[in-house]
Design a protein around this motif. Structure first.
Motif, PDB file in Angstrom:
ATOM      1  N   LEU A  30      36.587 -24.272  11.684  1.00  0.00           N
ATOM      2  CA  LEU A  30      35.767 -23.094  11.993  1.00  0.00           C
ATOM      3  C   LEU A  30      34.658 -23.410  12.983  1.00  0.00           C
ATOM      4  CD1 LEU A  30      35.467 -21.390   8.491  1.00  0.00           C
ATOM      5  CD2 LEU A  30      36.722 -20.556  10.488  1.00  0.00           C
TER       6      LEU A  30
ATOM      7  N   ARG B 273      36.356 -23.469  16.332  1.00  0.00           N
ATOM      8  CA  ARG B 273      36.645 -22.085  16.714  1.00  0.00           C
ATOM      9  C   ARG B 273      35.378 -21.357  17.166  1.00  0.00           C
ATOM     10  NH1 ARG B 273      37.238 -17.542  12.542  1.00  0.00           N
ATOM     11  NH2 ARG B 273      35.033 -18.006  12.671  1.00  0.00           N
ATOM     12  N   ASP B 274      34.327 -21.477  16.399  1.00  0.00           N
ATOM     13  CA  ASP B 274      33.084 -20.790  16.742  1.00  0.00           C
ATOM     14  C   ASP B 274      32.541 -21.280  18.087  1.00  0.00           C
ATOM     15  OD1 ASP B 274      33.354 -19.420  14.387  1.00  0.00           O
ATOM     16  OD2 ASP B 274      31.763 -20.516  13.334  1.00  0.00           O
TER      17      ASP B 274
ATOM     18  N   MET C 260      34.550 -19.686  20.885  1.00  0.00           N
ATOM     19  CA  MET C 260      34.375 -18.237  21.025  1.00  0.00           C
ATOM     20  C   MET C 260      33.414 -17.879  22.151  1.00  0.00           C
ATOM     21  SD  MET C 260      36.355 -16.561  19.010  1.00  0.00           S
ATOM     22  CE  MET C 260      35.585 -14.958  19.090  1.00  0.00           C
TER      23      MET C 260
ATOM     24  N   VAL D  50      40.546 -16.506  20.138  1.00  0.00           N
ATOM     25  CA  VAL D  50      40.514 -17.840  19.537  1.00  0.00           C
ATOM     26  C   VAL D  50      40.824 -17.658  18.062  1.00  0.00           C
ATOM     27  CG1 VAL D  50      39.156 -19.910  19.092  1.00  0.00           C
ATOM     28  CG2 VAL D  50      38.709 -18.571  21.148  1.00  0.00           C
ATOM     29  N   ALA D  51      41.747 -18.466  17.536  1.00  0.00           N
ATOM     30  CA  ALA D  51      42.150 -18.297  16.142  1.00  0.00           C
ATOM     31  C   ALA D  51      42.391 -19.643  15.471  1.00  0.00           C
ATOM     32  CB  ALA D  51      43.423 -17.455  16.060  1.00  0.00           C
ATOM     33  N   ILE D  52      42.235 -19.632  14.164  1.00  0.00           N
ATOM     34  CA  ILE D  52      42.593 -20.788  13.349  1.00  0.00           C
ATOM     35  C   ILE D  52      44.113 -20.777  13.187  1.00  0.00           C
ATOM     36  CG2 ILE D  52      42.391 -21.817  11.032  1.00  0.00           C
ATOM     37  CD1 ILE D  52      39.795 -21.997  12.632  1.00  0.00           C
TER      38      ILE D  52
ATOM     39  N   VAL E  67      43.137 -25.143  15.884  1.00  0.00           N
ATOM     40  CA  VAL E  67      42.597 -23.978  16.578  1.00  0.00           C
ATOM     41  C   VAL E  67      43.427 -23.710  17.830  1.00  0.00           C
ATOM     42  CG1 VAL E  67      40.546 -22.995  17.707  1.00  0.00           C
ATOM     43  CG2 VAL E  67      40.276 -24.537  15.760  1.00  0.00           C
TER      44      VAL E  67
ATOM     45  N   VAL F 115      43.547 -21.286  21.431  1.00  0.00           N
ATOM     46  CA  VAL F 115      42.949 -20.353  22.384  1.00  0.00           C
ATOM     47  C   VAL F 115      44.100 -19.720  23.151  1.00  0.00           C
ATOM     48  CG1 VAL F 115      41.548 -20.109  24.483  1.00  0.00           C
ATOM     49  CG2 VAL F 115      40.822 -21.669  22.662  1.00  0.00           C
TER      50      VAL F 115
END
Length: 96
Positions: free
Chosen positions: A17, A20-21, A24, A37-39, A52, A54
């Motif tokens: 996370l 990911r953050d 972002m 953007v995703a896990i 992660v 993109v």
């Protein structure tokens, strides 16, 4: 249209996370027509090392180059690089 896909793994002890953050922030760069953007759900047993993803779309190579030349891109790279282990990237022209 150019599709841009990047796969990341978090370093041991770093939460996916957080990676990911950090990534972002790239959404603020205005040259993409689609950005997310995703896990990784890790449903596929062969993709376990990827944490992660993109995914972005750009109208052409010039827009992708402008994305990578943007100051936010450099700032994000500097912030995320210490948190990630692997980084695989692919860019391709969309067929349809």
């Amino acid at each position: 249209m150019i599709r841009h896909i990047v796969f990341f793994s978090a370093k041991r002890g770093v939460e996916a996370l957080a990676v990911r953050d950090g990534l972002m922030t790239l959404a603020a760069i205005p040259t993409s027509t689609h950005f997310e953007v995703a896990i990784n759900t890790k449903v596929d047993p062969w993709s376990g090392e990827i944490d992660v993803v993109v995914y972005a779309e750009f109208p052409d190579e010039a827009a992708l180059a402008a994305f990578k030349a943007h100051p936010i891109y450099a700032e994000t790279t500097a912030r995320v690089r210490p948190m990630r282990e692997l980084r695989y990237s692919a860019d391709f022209e969309a067929v349809a």
